[in-house]
Design a protein around this motif. Sequence first.
Motif, PDB file in Angstrom:
ATOM      1  N   ALA A   1      63.428  21.269  13.731  1.00  0.00           N
ATOM      2  CA  ALA A   1      64.154  22.468  14.135  1.00  0.00           C
ATOM      3  C   ALA A   1      64.771  23.146  12.914  1.00  0.00           C
ATOM      4  O   ALA A   1      64.706  24.376  12.784  1.00  0.00           O
ATOM      5  CB  ALA A   1      65.235  22.115  15.153  1.00  0.00           C
ATOM      6  N   ALA A   2      65.345  22.363  12.030  1.00  0.00           N
ATOM      7  CA  ALA A   2      65.960  22.919  10.826  1.00  0.00           C
ATOM      8  C   ALA A   2      64.923  23.644   9.966  1.00  0.00           C
ATOM      9  O   ALA A   2      65.215  24.695   9.381  1.00  0.00           O
ATOM     10  CB  ALA A   2      66.645  21.815  10.023  1.00  0.00           C
ATOM     11  N   ARG A   3      63.714  23.108   9.901  1.00  0.00           N
ATOM     12  CA  ARG A   3      62.638  23.767   9.139  1.00  0.00           C
ATOM     13  C   ARG A   3      62.331  25.145   9.718  1.00  0.00           C
ATOM     14  O   ARG A   3      61.920  26.043   8.998  1.00  0.00           O
ATOM     15  CB  ARG A   3      61.378  22.912   9.152  1.00  0.00           C
ATOM     16  N   ALA A   4      62.568  25.307  11.012  1.00  0.00           N
ATOM     17  CA  ALA A   4      62.340  26.591  11.674  1.00  0.00           C
ATOM     18  C   ALA A   4      63.597  27.452  11.696  1.00  0.00           C
ATOM     19  O   ALA A   4      63.604  28.534  12.276  1.00  0.00           O
ATOM     20  CB  ALA A   4      61.850  26.355  13.103  1.00  0.00           C
ATOM     21  N   GLY A   5      64.684  26.942  11.093  1.00  0.00           N
ATOM     22  CA  GLY A   5      65.935  27.677  11.080  1.00  0.00           C
ATOM     23  C   GLY A   5      66.704  27.593  12.387  1.00  0.00           C
ATOM     24  O   GLY A   5      67.603  28.385  12.644  1.00  0.00           O
ATOM     25  N   PHE A   6      66.373  26.604  13.195  1.00  0.00           N
ATOM     26  CA  PHE A   6      66.979  26.441  14.509  1.00  0.00           C
ATOM     27  C   PHE A   6      68.003  25.329  14.462  1.00  0.00           C
ATOM     28  O   PHE A   6      67.752  24.274  13.887  1.00  0.00           O
ATOM     29  CB  PHE A   6      65.876  26.094  15.533  1.00  0.00           C
ATOM     30  N   HIS A   7      69.156  25.535  15.091  1.00  0.00           N
ATOM     31  CA  HIS A   7      70.186  24.505  15.177  1.00  0.00           C
ATOM     32  C   HIS A   7      70.164  23.893  16.574  1.00  0.00           C
ATOM     33  O   HIS A   7      70.386  24.599  17.567  1.00  0.00           O
ATOM     34  CB  HIS A   7      71.577  25.078  14.886  1.00  0.00           C
ATOM     35  N   VAL A   8      69.910  22.600  16.674  1.00  0.00           N
ATOM     36  CA  VAL A   8      69.857  21.901  17.956  1.00  0.00           C
ATOM     37  C   VAL A   8      71.277  21.555  18.386  1.00  0.00           C
ATOM     38  O   VAL A   8      72.032  20.952  17.630  1.00  0.00           O
ATOM     39  CB  VAL A   8      69.013  20.604  17.852  1.00  0.00           C
ATOM     40  N   GLU A   9      71.606  21.915  19.606  1.00  0.00           N
ATOM     41  CA  GLU A   9      72.913  21.580  20.160  1.00  0.00           C
ATOM     42  C   GLU A   9      72.847  20.379  21.089  1.00  0.00           C
ATOM     43  O   GLU A   9      73.788  19.625  21.196  1.00  0.00           O
ATOM     44  CB  GLU A   9      73.494  22.779  20.902  1.00  0.00           C
ATOM     45  N   ARG A  10      71.721  20.250  21.769  1.00  0.00           N
ATOM     46  CA  ARG A  10      71.577  19.120  22.687  1.00  0.00           C
ATOM     47  C   ARG A  10      70.096  18.802  22.833  1.00  0.00           C
ATOM     48  O   ARG A  10      69.265  19.693  22.902  1.00  0.00           O
ATOM     49  CB  ARG A  10      72.169  19.461  24.041  1.00  0.00           C
ATOM     50  N   THR A  11      69.795  17.517  22.885  1.00  0.00           N
ATOM     51  CA  THR A  11      68.429  17.050  23.077  1.00  0.00           C
ATOM     52  C   THR A  11      68.429  16.062  24.233  1.00  0.00           C
ATOM     53  O   THR A  11      69.264  15.169  24.281  1.00  0.00           O
ATOM     54  CB  THR A  11      67.909  16.318  21.818  1.00  0.00           C
ATOM     55  N   THR A  12      67.484  16.232  25.144  1.00  0.00           N
ATOM     56  CA  THR A  12      67.327  15.288  26.244  1.00  0.00           C
ATOM     57  C   THR A  12      65.889  14.791  26.229  1.00  0.00           C
ATOM     58  O   THR A  12      64.959  15.589  26.280  1.00  0.00           O
ATOM     59  CB  THR A  12      67.628  15.955  27.605  1.00  0.00           C
ATOM     60  N   ILE A  13      65.738  13.481  26.149  1.00  0.00           N
ATOM     61  CA  ILE A  13      64.412  12.886  26.167  1.00  0.00           C
ATOM     62  C   ILE A  13      64.288  12.059  27.444  1.00  0.00           C
ATOM     63  O   ILE A  13      65.119  11.192  27.713  1.00  0.00           O
ATOM     64  CB  ILE A  13      64.174  11.999  24.925  1.00  0.00           C
ATOM     65  N   GLU A  14      63.268  12.353  28.213  1.00  0.00           N
ATOM     66  CA  GLU A  14      63.021  11.645  29.463  1.00  0.00           C
ATOM     67  C   GLU A  14      61.577  11.173  29.463  1.00  0.00           C
ATOM     68  O   GLU A  14      60.665  11.986  29.335  1.00  0.00           O
ATOM     69  CB  GLU A  14      63.286  12.562  30.656  1.00  0.00           C
ATOM     70  N   ALA A  15      61.385   9.879  29.577  1.00  0.00           N
ATOM     71  CA  ALA A  15      60.043   9.290  29.602  1.00  0.00           C
ATOM     72  C   ALA A  15      59.762   8.758  31.000  1.00  0.00           C
ATOM     73  O   ALA A  15      60.557   7.999  31.550  1.00  0.00           O
ATOM     74  CB  ALA A  15      59.945   8.171  28.571  1.00  0.00           C
ATOM     75  N   LEU A  16      58.640   9.167  31.555  1.00  0.00           N
ATOM     76  CA  LEU A  16      58.235   8.727  32.898  1.00  0.00           C
ATOM     77  C   LEU A  16      57.148   7.669  32.769  1.00  0.00           C
ATOM     78  O   LEU A  16      56.226   7.814  31.977  1.00  0.00           O
ATOM     79  CB  LEU A  16      57.706   9.933  33.681  1.00  0.00           C
ATOM     80  N   GLY A  17      57.284   6.591  33.506  1.00  0.00           N
ATOM     81  CA  GLY A  17      56.308   5.516  33.451  1.00  0.00           C
ATOM     82  C   GLY A  17      56.573   4.499  34.530  1.00  0.00           C
ATOM     83  O   GLY A  17      57.134   4.808  35.580  1.00  0.00           O
ATOM     84  N   LEU A  18      56.166   3.266  34.262  1.00  0.00           N
ATOM     85  CA  LEU A  18      56.357   2.180  35.208  1.00  0.00           C
ATOM     86  C   LEU A  18      57.150   1.051  34.557  1.00  0.00           C
ATOM     87  O   LEU A  18      56.847   0.644  33.442  1.00  0.00           O
ATOM     88  CB  LEU A  18      55.011   1.635  35.692  1.00  0.00           C
ATOM     89  N   CYS A  19      58.146   0.552  35.279  1.00  0.00           N
ATOM     90  CA  CYS A  19      58.922  -0.593  34.807  1.00  0.00           C
ATOM     91  C   CYS A  19      58.047  -1.847  34.934  1.00  0.00           C
ATOM     92  O   CYS A  19      56.994  -1.808  35.578  1.00  0.00           O
ATOM     93  CB  CYS A  19      60.213  -0.723  35.611  1.00  0.00           C
ATOM     94  N   PRO A  20      58.458  -2.948  34.330  1.00  0.00           N
ATOM     95  CA  PRO A  20      57.655  -4.172  34.408  1.00  0.00           C
ATOM     96  C   PRO A  20      57.300  -4.620  35.838  1.00  0.00           C
ATOM     97  O   PRO A  20      56.179  -4.989  36.111  1.00  0.00           O
ATOM     98  CB  PRO A  20      58.517  -5.216  33.691  1.00  0.00           C
ATOM     99  N   ALA A  21      58.271  -4.547  36.750  1.00  0.00           N
ATOM    100  CA  ALA A  21      58.008  -4.979  38.125  1.00  0.00           C
ATOM    101  C   ALA A  21      56.975  -4.079  38.805  1.00  0.00           C
ATOM    102  O   ALA A  21      56.089  -4.567  39.514  1.00  0.00           O
ATOM    103  CB  ALA A  21      59.303  -5.001  38.938  1.00  0.00           C
ATOM    104  N   CYS A  22      57.077  -2.787  38.584  1.00  0.00           N
ATOM    105  CA  CYS A  22      56.122  -1.869  39.207  1.00  0.00           C
ATOM    106  C   CYS A  22      54.746  -1.952  38.553  1.00  0.00           C
ATOM    107  O   CYS A  22      53.738  -1.702  39.217  1.00  0.00           O
ATOM    108  CB  CYS A  22      56.666  -0.431  39.168  1.00  0.00           C
ATOM    109  N   GLN A  23      54.679  -2.316  37.272  1.00  0.00           N
ATOM    110  CA  GLN A  23      53.387  -2.515  36.615  1.00  0.00           C
ATOM    111  C   GLN A  23      52.639  -3.680  37.259  1.00  0.00           C
ATOM    112  O   GLN A  23      51.434  -3.605  37.462  1.00  0.00           O
ATOM    113  CB  GLN A  23      53.576  -2.794  35.127  1.00  0.00           C
ATOM    114  N   VAL A  24      53.387  -4.730  37.608  1.00  0.00           N
ATOM    115  CA  VAL A  24      52.773  -5.894  38.239  1.00  0.00           C
ATOM    116  C   VAL A  24      52.222  -5.522  39.621  1.00  0.00           C
ATOM    117  O   VAL A  24      51.156  -5.990  40.018  1.00  0.00           O
ATOM    118  CB  VAL A  24      53.798  -7.052  38.348  1.00  0.00           C
ATOM    119  N   GLN A  25      52.948  -4.684  40.339  1.00  0.00           N
ATOM    120  CA  GLN A  25      52.543  -4.282  41.685  1.00  0.00           C
ATOM    121  C   GLN A  25      51.394  -3.283  41.686  1.00  0.00           C
ATOM    122  O   GLN A  25      50.704  -3.156  42.691  1.00  0.00           O
ATOM    123  CB  GLN A  25      53.732  -3.692  42.438  1.00  0.00           C
ATOM    124  N   ALA A  26      51.215  -2.572  40.593  1.00  0.00           N
ATOM    125  CA  ALA A  26      50.178  -1.526  40.525  1.00  0.00           C
ATOM    126  C   ALA A  26      48.779  -2.082  40.473  1.00  0.00           C
ATOM    127  O   ALA A  26      48.461  -3.129  40.090  1.00  0.00           O
ATOM    128  CB  ALA A  26      50.426  -0.625  39.325  1.00  0.00           C
TER     129      ALA A  26
END
Length: 169
Positions: A144-169
């Motif tokens: 962002a800084a390389r683009a001249g942008f100032h980040v005020e807040r970042t939210t990262i959300e990863a969707l997937g399967l937890c270990p228990a649900c991986q076993v059930q899949a």
Amino acid sequence: MPDPHDCPGCAAPDLAFAAHDHAHCAHDALNRAEALTAATGARMTPVRRRVLEILLEEHKALGAYDVLSRLAQEGFGNQPPVAYRALEFLVDQGLAHRIQRLNAFTACAHMGEDHAPAFLICRGCHSVAEAAATAARAAVETEAARAGFHVERTTIEALGLCPACQVQA
């Protein structure tokens, strides 16, 4: 005051999806929240406290109407502003996070700490774990800084399967 991070299942993302005794760390988190709000002069009302208790019951994100339903059953009122105001307060105080993808809220696993969370969201059981994302946030801020942008807040959300649900899949 006991550190809520003494419960590895509550603070460590690799264990948050595992079965563990969650009651003691939820209790400690409530005590920590009370201390943090008192230190800042904020007021932890009975409704705000109950909303945080509801969020701390399990590692799942809850929508405002889910919280409102619980509050109404317990006599705290049934108007949406009751839940929304309490949730907004908890987010503003750093005691909860809003999960954008789910339009829901979850208790913060690192109350009172300056941190950059990433949310690991299980699409099977809807559990949510909070993982450290300091390196990812730094990478975004660098680009962002390389683009001249100032980040005020970042939210990262990863969707997937937890270990228990991986076993059930």
